[in-house]
Design an enzyme around this catalytic site. Structure first.
Site, PDB file in Angstrom:
ATOM      1  N   TYR A 241       3.457   5.820  30.465  1.00 31.52           N
ATOM      2  CA  TYR A 241       3.424   6.726  31.615  1.00 31.52           C
ATOM      3  C   TYR A 241       4.654   6.551  32.509  1.00 31.52           C
ATOM      4  O   TYR A 241       5.039   7.463  33.229  1.00 31.52           O
ATOM      5  CB  TYR A 241       2.158   6.509  32.467  1.00 31.52           C
ATOM      6  CG  TYR A 241       0.869   6.959  31.794  1.00 31.52           C
ATOM      7  CD1 TYR A 241       0.877   7.505  30.520  1.00 31.52           C
ATOM      8  CD2 TYR A 241      -0.349   6.845  32.445  1.00 31.52           C
ATOM      9  CE1 TYR A 241      -0.295   7.905  29.900  1.00 31.52           C
ATOM     10  CE2 TYR A 241      -1.534   7.250  31.831  1.00 31.52           C
ATOM     11  CZ  TYR A 241      -1.499   7.777  30.556  1.00 31.52           C
ATOM     12  OH  TYR A 241      -2.656   8.175  29.956  1.00 31.52           O
TER      13      TYR A 241
ATOM     14  N   LYS B 121      -2.811  -1.555  19.621  1.00 32.16           N
ATOM     15  CA  LYS B 121      -2.603  -0.826  18.365  1.00 32.16           C
ATOM     16  C   LYS B 121      -1.524  -1.589  17.609  1.00 32.16           C
ATOM     17  O   LYS B 121      -0.450  -1.077  17.294  1.00 32.16           O
ATOM     18  CB  LYS B 121      -2.204   0.628  18.689  1.00 32.16           C
ATOM     19  CG  LYS B 121      -2.112   1.550  17.496  1.00 32.16           C
ATOM     20  CD  LYS B 121      -3.454   1.949  16.927  1.00 32.16           C
ATOM     21  CE  LYS B 121      -3.246   2.829  15.712  1.00 32.16           C
ATOM     22  NZ  LYS B 121      -4.465   2.991  14.899  1.00 32.16           N
TER      23      LYS B 121
ATOM     24  N   ASP C 176      -8.438   2.434  18.236  1.00 28.40           N
ATOM     25  CA  ASP C 176      -9.233   3.483  17.581  1.00 28.40           C
ATOM     26  C   ASP C 176     -10.643   2.991  17.275  1.00 28.40           C
ATOM     27  O   ASP C 176     -11.632   3.691  17.514  1.00 28.40           O
ATOM     28  CB  ASP C 176      -8.531   4.035  16.329  1.00 28.40           C
ATOM     29  CG  ASP C 176      -7.795   2.973  15.531  1.00 28.40           C
ATOM     30  OD1 ASP C 176      -7.701   1.824  15.999  1.00 28.40           O
ATOM     31  OD2 ASP C 176      -7.312   3.282  14.434  1.00 28.40           O
TER      32      ASP C 176
ATOM     33  N   ASP D 114      -6.601   4.344  30.286  1.00 28.38           N
ATOM     34  CA  ASP D 114      -6.912   5.635  30.900  1.00 28.38           C
ATOM     35  C   ASP D 114      -7.988   6.342  30.075  1.00 28.38           C
ATOM     36  O   ASP D 114      -8.986   6.858  30.598  1.00 28.38           O
ATOM     37  CB  ASP D 114      -5.615   6.470  30.933  1.00 28.38           C
ATOM     38  CG  ASP D 114      -5.719   7.676  31.839  1.00 28.38           C
ATOM     39  OD1 ASP D 114      -6.730   7.818  32.546  1.00 28.38           O
ATOM     40  OD2 ASP D 114      -4.780   8.497  31.831  1.00 28.38           O
TER      41      ASP D 114
ATOM     42  N   ASP E  21     -12.409   6.529  30.853  1.00 24.93           N
ATOM     43  CA  ASP E  21     -13.157   7.789  30.962  1.00 24.93           C
ATOM     44  C   ASP E  21     -14.291   7.819  29.941  1.00 24.93           C
ATOM     45  O   ASP E  21     -15.395   8.281  30.232  1.00 24.93           O
ATOM     46  CB  ASP E  21     -12.234   8.995  30.753  1.00 24.93           C
ATOM     47  CG  ASP E  21     -11.712   9.530  32.077  1.00 24.93           C
ATOM     48  OD1 ASP E  21     -11.626   8.728  33.034  1.00 24.93           O
ATOM     49  OD2 ASP E  21     -11.399  10.731  32.162  1.00 24.93           O
TER      50      ASP E  21
END
Ligand code: NAD
Length: 352
Positions: free
Chosen positions: A141, A186, A219, A243, A247
């Site tokens: 970001y 990851k 994942d 992020d 959620d």
């Protein structure tokens, strides 16, 4: 103790949920013999209207000098023109950055009385008690960005020091809880993730040998979070993965109106706010759910002021109010509901 708390109501339902929360803090102060002073300042859309900027200098100076910051929410249709030079959300990003708040904590503990509000099966949710710690100031970001007619790039970068400090924060939290940390990356594909995994492994071996560490690929984490959420205690991850996962995790608890958050740095000052936005569709109606903001105030007491018993008292009172089915409309769309002030009063009545 005496504490100076800066209050940033913001926009939409922000002023309503914050106004409902301050009497809860006052009730805790009087019950436990503390004195909290509250200084209100502008942030977001209201700050743009009054001062031309989403984060006025006076707000930032007050926040720097305070013991903690309680925030409502920012934004709304009035300020959402994509071409506008100043936007409410810039105020939020700027204050987090200026205060060096690199760790965002989001507890997820579905309440028994609100299990029906979650789309996940109730039997999977009983006993779930997770804190997701999201790195807040690094990663893709904030990396360099390029754009041409034919392609675009976003650079993902992490330094050893950035990973160390957020892993330490999360591990210290896990140590106070059930002693289990899940680090999400990851590492099978991304170099930043391989760095993340190496640093997390070293910090945990050297500094937190009593906390168990498990690595999980993002994942599969996305899947496990829904299929076996009880297996997790503290989850730490980088900015973008966090992020998305936070959620997803919020759906375990059903309503956005129940989820609190804390943004913390190395100092004691943190920003405490509900995870939901300014809910312009219900602003001004007096029906917003104040529980997420009240639970954020509990986090403020715990993390910035070190008042654990006081924080636990608020959390227990919110639980008791939910047990008594004191529901705002978001929790009881077709049933009986109360307004913002009554829900907050129900918490005060149950503080003991
Ligand atoms: P939102 O979270 O404001 O609202 C989503 C839905 O949830 C709405 O139907 C709303 O009525 C409901 N809701 C949210 N909080 C509630 C509460 N406490 N009680 C009852 N119902 C509640 O998200 P949105 O509609 O996507 O965004 C609205 C504005 O908020 C936008 O301007 C957005 O940029 C801003 N926003 C701010 C923050 C923040 O301040 N941290 C976070 C997210 C969105």
């Amino acid at each position: 103790m005496h504490a100076d708390i800066v209050v940033l109501p913001g926009d939409g339902i922000g002023p309503e949920i914050v106004a409902a929360t301050l009497p809860v803090l006052e009730a805790v102060a009087s019950r436990f013999g503390h004195a909290f002073s509250f200084a209100e300042h502008d942030i977001g859309g209201i700050a743009i209207d009054r001062h031309g900027v989403p984060l006025p200098d006076a707000t930032l100076e007050a926040a720097r000098a305070a013991d903690a910051v309680l925030l409502g929410a920012v934004g709304g249709p009035k300020w959402s023109d994509p071409k506008a030079k100043v936007r409410p959300e810039q105020g939020l990003l700027a204050i987090r950055k200026a205060l060096g708040l690199f760790a965002n904590l989001r507890p997820v503990r579905p309440h028994a009385a609100a299990l029906d509000a979650s789309p996940i099966k109730a039997e999977l949710l009983a006993g779930v008690d997770i804190v997701v710690v999201r790195e807040l100031t690094g990663g893709i970001y904030f990396g360099d960005k390029t754009r041409s007619d034919t392609d675009a790039t976003d650079l993902c970068r992490y330094s050893v020091a950035e990973v160390e400090r957020v892993v330490r924060r999360a591990a210290a939290l896990a140590r106070q809880r059930r002693g289990h940390l899940t680090s999400v990356d990851k590492a099978n594909v991304l170099e930043t993730s391989r760095l993340w995994r190496d640093v997390a492994t070293r910090v945990m071996r050297e500094e937190f040998p009593d906390v168990t560490l498990e690595h999980q690929l993002v994942d599969s984490m996305a899947m496990h979070l829904l299929s076996k959420p009880r297996a997790y205690d503290v989850i730490v991850t980088e900015n973008m993965f966090g992020d998305i996962l936070t959620d997803e995790a919020s759906m375990l608890a059903g309503s956005l109106g129940l989820l609190a958050s804390a943004s913390l740095g190395d100092g004691k000052v943190g920003i405490y706010e509900p995870i939901h936005g300014s809910a312009p569709d219900i602003a001004g109606k007096g029906i917003a759910n104040p529980y997420a903001t009240i639970l954020s105030a509990a986090m403020l007491l715990r993390h910035s002021l070190g008042l654990e018993a006081e924080a636990a008292a608020i959390e227990a009172a919110v639980s008791a109010a939910l047990d008594a089915r004191v529901f705002t409309a978001d929790l009881a769309p077709s049933g009986q509901s109360v307004g913002t002030t009554q829900a907050a009063q129900a918490v005060i009545d149950r503080l003991g």
